[in-house]
Design an enzyme around this catalytic site. Structure first.
Site, short mmCIF file in Angstrom:
data_model
loop_
_atom_site.label_atom_id
_atom_site.label_comp_id
_atom_site.label_asym_id
_atom_site.label_seq_id
_atom_site.Cartn_x
_atom_site.Cartn_y
_atom_site.Cartn_z
N CYS A 59 0.36 3.66 2.91
CA CYS A 59 0.92 3.32 3.51
C CYS A 59 2.03 3.53 3.94
CB CYS A 59 0.30 1.88 3.75
SG CYS A 59 -1.07 1.18 4.26
N CYS A 88 1.03 -1.09 0.37
CA CYS A 88 0.36 0.15 -0.12
C CYS A 88 0.67 1.29 0.06
CB CYS A 88 -0.52 0.21 1.21
SG CYS A 88 -2.12 1.98 1.50
#
Length: 347
Positions: free
Chosen positions: A91, A88
């Site tokens: 993230c 991600c």
């Protein structure tokens, strides 16, 4: 805001990008690919579940490790959990912000949970997008922040831990003093709350923060009507008031979920949900007074009518007013149990 959803094939940089693992098989495959690339630094240690407390951020190894950390966290510690994934992009970009906050607000416990390594934990917390930050205290979920928004994350950490909680200080939320419940003042919608007959110099906000040195005081006589609105439904367990022995509240009437506020005559004449009589010792010691819990299960607003004070003097003063209980929508992690069986098995 940038986030990754669990319903697409890959993660892009745009705010609308989504990433998902559509099947359990694909989750297992991704774990097999990722795990060798990022081996946890503690794998060579004797214990399979090393403690994360000496580290600014704890990296959770698997679902069982998470339950161990949850159980070992102190009852009044705020847990800030970053549900993340190695694939991600958002993230990874907010990772340094999370690390900085963990070093700044050292009275909290900061954990990183990879949704591929801890699928059952992610499911328990209904995590559908990464990153999702979940805030827990006394095994109760207080709130969450979804997406890679540094300002929103830091604002929520500051709200729940407080400026006093940075660099090892005491947290912004006071200890509730009641096992299994938390202090709920952070859920008060101050913009929609008010107090009738408050002093211009000592108004309602002065009694809603612990240790602020400010207080609420009445104006033309001893009575007060405090209307508190909440930003989500609450379960109220106890009421705590700290005040001087001489002019702190004595008789208090509680009303909930009123469509309109009451005036002083109505408050005095109407039958409340509960009447509470405080003693001078209750006020001096800040003793939590238990409410009829079954009557306070879905509280969206609370009216507190202070009828008189301890000495029947002209002015009533409240140094600190604390509501204790839990959010209605909270997940109580005492109910969190791992499903029997091994990973990959159907149940």
């Amino acid at each position: 805001m940038q986030l990754c959803l669990k319903h697409s094939s890959r993660c892009r940089d745009s705010p609308s990008s989504v990433t998902t693992l559509s099947t359990k098989a694909s989750q297992t495959t991704l774990r097999q690919i990722i795990a060798p690339l990022e081996p946890p630094h503690w794998l060579n240690q004797r214990s399979p579940y090393p403690t994360v407390s000496p580290l600014p951020i704890g990296h959770v190894l698997d679902d069982q490790h998470f339950t161990t950390e949850l159980s070992s966290s102190g009852p009044n510690k705020l847990l800030v959990i970053d549900f993340t994934a190695s694939w991600c992009g958002p993230c990874q970009r907010i990772g340094p912000v999370f690390e900085r906050l963990s070093n700044q607000y050292t009275s909290g416990v900061f954990l990183k949970v990879d949704v591929d390594l801890c699928p059952e934990t992610a499911q328990t917390y209904s995590v559908e997008a990464m990153p999702t930050f979940v805030f827990i205290k006394n095994r109760v979920v207080l709130t969450r922040v979804r997406g890679a928004d540094p300002n929103a994350l830091e604002s929520k950490v500051r709200e729940l831990i407080g400026v006093e909680g940075s660099d090892g200080g005491a947290g912004g939320q006071a200890d509730s003093g009641v096992a299994g419940h938390i202090e709920l003042n952070t859920f008060i919608n101050k913009a929609q709350s008010e107090c009738l007959n408050e002093s211009d110099d000592h108004s309602l906000p002065g009694c809603l923060t612990s240790g602020s040195g400010t207080y609420l005081e009445s104006d033309c006589d001893e009575q007060l009507i405090i209307n508190l609105a909440f930003n989500q439904p609450l379960k109220l367990h106890s009421l705590k008031i700290m005040a001087p022995k001489e002019n702190g509240p004595k008789t208090v009437k509680l009303f909930i979920n009123l469509p309109n506020s009451l005036d002083f005559d109505e408050s005095d004449s109407m039958e409340p949900i509960q009447k509470v009589d405080f003693t001078a010792e209750d006020l001096a010691n800040g003793t939590p007074i238990a409410l009829r819990f079954v009557k306070f299960q879905n509280v969206q607003n609370l009216l507190i009518f202070v009828k008189n004070n301890q000495s029947n003097s002209e002015l009533t003063r409240i140094d600190y007013l604390s509501l204790i209980g839990s959010p209605v929508s909270a997940t109580n992690m005492n109910d969190f149990k791992r499903i029997a069986g091994k990973k990959g098995e159907s149940h």
